[in-house]
Design a protein around this motif. Structure first.
Motif, PDB file in Angstrom:
ATOM      1  N   VAL A  60       0.760  -0.830  -0.236  1.00  0.00           N
ATOM      2  CA  VAL A  60      -0.466   0.130   0.170  1.00  0.00           C
ATOM      3  C   VAL A  60       0.938   1.099  -0.238  1.00  0.00           C
ATOM      4  N   ILE A  61       0.399   1.691  -0.988  1.00  0.00           N
ATOM      5  CA  ILE A  61       1.726   3.345  -1.403  1.00  0.00           C
ATOM      6  C   ILE A  61       0.633   4.625  -0.803  1.00  0.00           C
ATOM      7  N   ASN A  62       1.388   4.934   0.517  1.00  0.00           N
ATOM      8  CA  ASN A  62       0.617   6.405   0.360  1.00  0.00           C
ATOM      9  C   ASN A  62       1.209   7.167  -0.765  1.00  0.00           C
ATOM     10  N   ILE A  63       0.040   8.321  -0.874  1.00  0.00           N
ATOM     11  CA  ILE A  63       0.296   9.434  -2.288  1.00  0.00           C
ATOM     12  C   ILE A  63      -0.584  10.331  -1.504  1.00  0.00           C
ATOM     13  N   GLU A  64       0.472  11.932  -1.150  1.00  0.00           N
ATOM     14  CA  GLU A  64      -0.449  13.347  -0.870  1.00  0.00           C
ATOM     15  C   GLU A  64       0.747  14.172  -2.094  1.00  0.00           C
TER      16      GLU A  64
END
Length: 66
Positions: A60-64
Motif C-alpha cells: 500500500v503506497i501512500n500518496i499525498e
C-alpha cells in the motif's frame, strides 16, 4: 515478470474509482494515480498494489499531493 493490478483508495480503503492500468511498473501506476488525484482534487490517497498471480495485496503506497 511480475504483474500487478492497482486500486486507488481513500484513507478508509474505499475505492475512488480511478482507472489505473494493470502492469508491472509501480512507478507508472503512481504517476497515473497522482494525475487522477490532481484532476479530481484529491489531496491524499493510497494505492493498493495487488498480485495478478495470487490476487493478494502486496503493498500500500501512500500518496499525498502538495
Amino acid at each position: 515478470m511480475k504483474m500487478y493490478w492497482f486500486e486507488l483508495t481513500d484513507e478508509r480503503y474505499n475505492d475512488l474509482g480511478a482507472a489505473i492500468p494493470d502492469g508491472s511498473n509501480k512507478q507508472a501506476a503512481i504517476n497515473k494515480a497522482k494525475q487522477w488525484m490532481r484532476d479530481n482534487n484529491v489531496a491524499k490517497a493510497m494505492l493498493a498494489v495487488n498480485s495478478m498471480r495470487t490476487d493478494n495485496l502486496i503493498d500500500v503506497i501512500n500518496i499525498e499531493l502538495n
